[in-house]
Design a protein around this motif. Structure first.
Motif, PDB file in Angstrom:
ATOM      1  N   ARG A  93      -7.593  -5.570  14.010  1.00 19.37           N
ATOM      2  CA  ARG A  93      -6.225  -5.090  13.831  1.00 19.37           C
ATOM      3  C   ARG A  93      -5.800  -5.500  12.425  1.00 19.37           C
ATOM      4  NH1 ARG A  93      -2.054  -3.291  17.411  1.00 19.37           N
ATOM      5  NH2 ARG A  93      -3.771  -3.263  18.863  1.00 19.37           N
ATOM      6  N   VAL A  94      -5.892  -4.571  11.521  1.00 17.21           N
ATOM      7  CA  VAL A  94      -5.646  -4.840  10.106  1.00 17.21           C
ATOM      8  C   VAL A  94      -4.147  -4.763   9.843  1.00 17.21           C
ATOM      9  CG1 VAL A  94      -6.194  -4.105   7.767  1.00 17.21           C
ATOM     10  CG2 VAL A  94      -7.885  -3.821   9.570  1.00 17.21           C
ATOM     11  N   PRO A  95      -3.571  -5.786   9.200  1.00 17.19           N
ATOM     12  CA  PRO A  95      -2.140  -5.730   8.882  1.00 17.19           C
ATOM     13  C   PRO A  95      -1.818  -4.587   7.926  1.00 17.19           C
ATOM     14  CG  PRO A  95      -3.010  -7.954   8.602  1.00 17.19           C
ATOM     15  CD  PRO A  95      -4.175  -7.062   8.838  1.00 17.19           C
ATOM     16  N   LYS A  96      -0.586  -4.072   8.031  1.00 15.88           N
ATOM     17  CA  LYS A  96      -0.162  -2.949   7.186  1.00 15.88           C
ATOM     18  C   LYS A  96      -0.203  -3.306   5.705  1.00 15.88           C
ATOM     19  CE  LYS A  96       2.685  -0.583  10.526  1.00 15.88           C
ATOM     20  NZ  LYS A  96       4.001  -0.043  10.841  1.00 15.88           N
ATOM     21  N   LYS A  97       0.056  -4.557   5.381  1.00 17.02           N
ATOM     22  CA  LYS A  97       0.015  -4.984   3.986  1.00 17.02           C
ATOM     23  C   LYS A  97      -1.396  -4.813   3.410  1.00 17.02           C
ATOM     24  CE  LYS A  97       0.982  -8.864   0.960  1.00 17.02           C
ATOM     25  NZ  LYS A  97       1.456 -10.235   0.864  1.00 17.02           N
ATOM     26  N   ILE A  98      -2.404  -5.132   4.188  1.00 13.30           N
ATOM     27  CA  ILE A  98      -3.793  -4.980   3.741  1.00 13.30           C
ATOM     28  C   ILE A  98      -4.120  -3.498   3.575  1.00 13.30           C
ATOM     29  CG2 ILE A  98      -6.210  -5.407   4.338  1.00 13.30           C
ATOM     30  CD1 ILE A  98      -4.668  -7.938   3.605  1.00 13.30           C
ATOM     31  N   LEU A  99      -3.663  -2.667   4.516  1.00  8.68           N
ATOM     32  CA  LEU A  99      -3.917  -1.229   4.410  1.00  8.68           C
ATOM     33  C   LEU A  99      -3.254  -0.638   3.172  1.00  8.68           C
ATOM     34  CD1 LEU A  99      -3.611  -0.094   8.125  1.00  8.68           C
ATOM     35  CD2 LEU A  99      -5.692  -0.431   6.776  1.00  8.68           C
ATOM     36  N   ARG A 100      -2.062  -1.130   2.833  1.00  8.98           N
ATOM     37  CA  ARG A 100      -1.397  -0.661   1.613  1.00  8.98           C
ATOM     38  C   ARG A 100      -2.192  -1.056   0.374  1.00  8.98           C
ATOM     39  NH1 ARG A 100       3.480  -2.042   4.427  1.00  8.98           N
ATOM     40  NH2 ARG A 100       3.477  -4.082   3.439  1.00  8.98           N
ATOM     41  N   GLU A 101      -2.759  -2.253   0.371  1.00  6.75           N
ATOM     42  CA  GLU A 101      -3.577  -2.691  -0.762  1.00  6.75           C
ATOM     43  C   GLU A 101      -4.861  -1.869  -0.870  1.00  6.75           C
ATOM     44  OE1 GLU A 101      -2.988  -4.888  -3.259  1.00  6.75           O
ATOM     45  OE2 GLU A 101      -0.966  -4.971  -2.448  1.00  6.75           O
ATOM     46  N   VAL A 102      -5.457  -1.542   0.271  1.00  7.55           N
ATOM     47  CA  VAL A 102      -6.655  -0.696   0.257  1.00  7.55           C
ATOM     48  C   VAL A 102      -6.299   0.684  -0.280  1.00  7.55           C
ATOM     49  CG1 VAL A 102      -8.384   0.437   1.714  1.00  7.55           C
ATOM     50  CG2 VAL A 102      -7.837  -1.965   2.089  1.00  7.55           C
ATOM     51  N   ASP A 103      -5.163   1.232   0.161  1.00  3.43           N
ATOM     52  CA  ASP A 103      -4.718   2.532  -0.356  1.00  3.43           C
ATOM     53  C   ASP A 103      -4.454   2.468  -1.855  1.00  3.43           C
ATOM     54  OD1 ASP A 103      -4.959   4.117   1.850  1.00  3.43           O
ATOM     55  OD2 ASP A 103      -2.869   3.891   2.479  1.00  3.43           O
ATOM     56  N   LYS A 104      -3.899   1.358  -2.314  1.00  3.02           N
ATOM     57  CA  LYS A 104      -3.658   1.184  -3.739  1.00  3.02           C
ATOM     58  C   LYS A 104      -4.982   1.211  -4.513  1.00  3.02           C
ATOM     59  CE  LYS A 104      -1.350  -2.077  -6.827  1.00  3.02           C
ATOM     60  NZ  LYS A 104      -0.615  -3.345  -6.886  1.00  3.02           N
ATOM     61  N   CYS A 105      -5.995   0.559  -3.988  1.00  6.74           N
ATOM     62  CA  CYS A 105      -7.319   0.575  -4.631  1.00  6.74           C
ATOM     63  C   CYS A 105      -7.928   1.971  -4.602  1.00  6.74           C
ATOM     64  CB  CYS A 105      -8.259  -0.409  -3.942  1.00  6.74           C
ATOM     65  SG  CYS A 105      -7.819  -2.123  -4.198  1.00  6.74           S
ATOM     66  N   ARG A 106      -7.757   2.676  -3.496  1.00  2.00           N
ATOM     67  CA  ARG A 106      -8.302   4.032  -3.403  1.00  2.00           C
ATOM     68  C   ARG A 106      -7.595   4.973  -4.376  1.00  2.00           C
ATOM     69  NH1 ARG A 106      -8.970   6.193   2.473  1.00  2.00           N
ATOM     70  NH2 ARG A 106      -6.716   6.112   2.442  1.00  2.00           N
ATOM     71  N   ARG A 107      -6.270   4.842  -4.507  1.00  2.00           N
ATOM     72  CA  ARG A 107      -5.528   5.659  -5.479  1.00  2.00           C
ATOM     73  C   ARG A 107      -5.982   5.358  -6.903  1.00  2.00           C
ATOM     74  NH1 ARG A 107      -0.957   4.680  -2.216  1.00  2.00           N
ATOM     75  NH2 ARG A 107      -0.432   2.893  -3.485  1.00  2.00           N
TER      76      ARG A 107
END
Length: 81
Positions: free
Chosen positions: A14-28
């Motif tokens: 269960r990945v926290p939303k903050k981590i998912l936002r950081e992953v999205d930032k890296c993908r962008r």
């Protein structure tokens, strides 16, 4: 490839939303500028459009929050039977 590693961990953890936002930032950053820092003005297309299916004019990159939720729900529905 941009979504392979996060997709591997989403059904298990269960990945926290903050981590998912950081992953999205890296993908962008990878998608638009490879290693450079990115600002909103340098993005060519907004992120919800990028995450839209190709049939709807997007690039088909997964929205990790929605996809993770779908994987969890699928896992819960199949583990109960």
């Amino acid at each position: 490839v941009l979504s392979a590693m996060p997709t591997f961990t989403l059904p298990i953890l269960r990945v926290p939303k903050k981590i998912l936002r950081e992953v999205d930032k890296c993908r962008r950053r990878f998608l638009w500028h490879q290693d450079d820092e990115i600002t909103g003005a340098s993005c060519k297309v907004n992120w919800p459009t990028v995450c839209a299916p190709t049939e709807q004019g997007g690039l088909g990159i997964l929205d990790l929050q929605r996809f993770g939720r779908a994987l969890h729900l699928r896992w819960l529905s199949t583990s109960g039977t």
